[in-house]
Design a protein around this motif. Structure first.
Motif, PDB file in Angstrom:
ATOM      1  N   MET A 133      24.735  71.375  31.765  1.00 47.59           N
ATOM      2  CA  MET A 133      25.808  71.577  32.859  1.00 47.59           C
ATOM      3  C   MET A 133      27.172  70.928  32.160  1.00 47.59           C
ATOM      4  N   GLU A 139      31.621  70.422  32.466  1.00 47.47           N
ATOM      5  CA  GLU A 139      32.313  69.528  33.459  1.00 47.47           C
ATOM      6  C   GLU A 139      32.663  70.346  34.746  1.00 47.47           C
ATOM      7  N   PHE A 180      29.372  70.559  37.038  1.00 50.26           N
ATOM      8  CA  PHE A 180      29.186  69.334  37.339  1.00 50.26           C
ATOM      9  C   PHE A 180      30.176  68.810  38.753  1.00 50.26           C
ATOM     10  N   ILE A 182      28.913  68.303  42.855  1.00 48.34           N
ATOM     11  CA  ILE A 182      29.204  67.215  43.743  1.00 48.34           C
ATOM     12  C   ILE A 182      29.986  67.354  44.823  1.00 48.34           C
ATOM     13  N   LEU A 231      32.044  66.813  28.611  1.00 48.70           N
ATOM     14  CA  LEU A 231      30.372  66.919  28.907  1.00 48.70           C
ATOM     15  C   LEU A 231      29.643  68.219  28.099  1.00 48.70           C
TER      16      LEU A 231
END
Lengths: 322, 322
Positions: free
Chosen positions: B1, B3, B6, B10, B321
């Motif tokens: 995954m 950034e 991600f 959320i 990430l």
């Protein structure tokens, strides 16, 4: 320079923005737009200092971090509304673990209809979670540490010391040998910010409030300092849970006064409002206990009556930078 | 995954708070109290990733970090008001250096009458600076990436690529061999958030805005995506400083489109408002340049005309990430 002097050093002496009501120096800052006071605070949690994967699942790391922030809002008498999350993610954390941290926050946030509205996600060497919370109160109804007055009753919600007892059980790997260990662990990993109680006080014109993040000694001293009063606490009245006495006496004492992270509220209110406070607590099925009283500042600070001896108790919470 | 996925994961699908105007998905979040829209964002900077003591004095680390945050407010058309600073301090940083970071922030904050109203100070292994900014606009006047419309002119403030050129000079230790190296370095360590320009636009009913933190390619794509339009940029019109051409052509190109950290504003506006935009820029002694135009979404994305060849340009900013 320790943490407290450092914060003093960066605090502005005067502010430019006329909408500002309260800057650095309480659980949160307050600024005013029209008839609403907006309350905001930020708290940061670092791996190895504020939490550890060894003792806490990522889900609870998130839950507890947001609880600590919502507790700051509760200590201001504010209704939580929004949060922003900034996270530094190191390579040795799995994305499932990061997602679990956010799920933990989300569970608690949902309870309080609080929305995640922003944040930042960056890479780094150690996991670091920084949460900004935003809440609001009716104009002029934020609760400050500086509002204690001589003659007030000092009270505390719930029990104190439980969180540190839970941490002790988790870190001593002695879970089996304590009664009610699940209760204590839950109090450590899933603390309950006292949002409803703080909201319930909205009909009372003056309440001083602080939340217990560093321990009663530190929080009561902050109220005494900010309000220029002396506070007397009676050790025999400080509420603990029914099986708290199983821990060694010196640990009990240390956790109650210097342990912190219970995220209960400590406050003072006029005797005239005490019955109303008790009623609000009863309605919420929450224990609220009188633990002392407020006097003029002739002695200054906080004094504890323990076994009929009066001792001065000082701030001794965790001080970063020292 | 990565950034971006991600962040999508959320992001709440629905929000509880009716005061929320804009959640995750722009330069900042917006919520409404009475006649004011309150705008807030958080940005985090980690030692070794976003800055390094080797190339930047602590004072500029602070200055630049707050500039990046104020730039987010500018990109929302907001007036800056407050900031909160959370800092993780490792043992190998001196308190004088930490104080210098705060002094750097303070200098820029004072320029914009922006007050520090809270924060958190904790210890940890690597220096990490997390800034929350709060600003405001008149109700409904926040500027979103989603407000570009076919027929709009795309513009950019100042010059682009300078910040990366400055970083190149600082990190290549080749300062002596470039002309105007002080200028490029200053553009890197003391970027100017375009707050006044964003405020100056308040009379224009619709402007799409984004700030250049990740490079034109990334920012223009964000506008194209959010507005469901196609954007055409003409390379020959993209403004650079007078001595920018001394750098190798491939670096010039990379820094302009994928370098970022110029903290200029990129935006789109109706042709009818173009003259007014130019006038606002003239009054502020700020260069604003037309660099392209907006079309319907029949091709989708961002296209660059370079030497009479049309190429599609993609987001290629720094992706944590991944």
């Amino acid at each position: 320079m320790d943490e407290f002097s450092f914060i003093q050093s960066i605090k502005q002496q005067t502010y430019h923005q006329t909408s500002l009501v309260k800057g650095i120096g309480d659980d949160a800052a307050v600024f005013r737009f029209s008839n609403e006071d907006i309350v905001t605070a930020v708290d940061t949690f670092v791996d190895g200092i504020h939490f550890s994967k060894a003792t806490m699942d990522p889900y609870y790391i998130g839950y507890r971090a947001l609880a600590a922030n919502l507790s700051d809002l509760a200590a201001m008498g504010a209704n939580p509304a929004f949060y922003l999350v900034s996270i530094v993610i190191p390579e040795n954390w799995l994305m499932e673990e990061i997602t679990a941290i956010f799920n933990g926050m989300k569970e608690l946030a949902t309870t309080y209809n609080t929305d995640i509205i922003g944040g930042d996600t960056v890479s780094g060497k150690e996991l670091c979670l920084s949460i900004t919370v935003i809440g609001y109160t009716k104009k002029g109804m934020a609760r400050y540490r500086s509002d204690a007055r001589p003659g007030d009753i000092m009270f505390v919600t719930g029990n104190v010391g439980d969180s540190q007892a839970g941490f002790h059980i988790l870190t001593e790997e002695a879970e089996a040998s304590y009664r009610n260990s699940d209760y204590f662990i839950k109090r450590h990993i899933m603390p309950s910010p006292r949002v409803e109680f703080a909201q319930g006080l909205s009909g009372i014109s003056r309440v001083a409030l602080n939340d217990i993040s560093d321990g009663i000694a530190s929080e009561a001293n902050e109220i005494a300092e900010a309000s220029h009063v002396t506070i007397y606490i009676d050790d025999s009245m400080v509420p603990v849970s029914s099986t708290y006495e199983q821990f060694p006496y010196e640990l009990q004492h240390k956790w109650k006064y210097y342990g912190g992270e219970d995220f209960e509220l400590i406050g003072t209110v006029s005797e005239d409002n005490w019955e109303e406070i008790m009623q609000i607590a009863t309605n919420l099925n929450l224990k609220v206990t009188k633990i002392g009283y407020v006097d003029t500042d002739k002695r200054a600070g906080v004094y504890l009556n323990r076994n009929n001896k009066i001792e001065k108790i000082l701030k001794k919470g965790y001080n970063h930078l020292r």
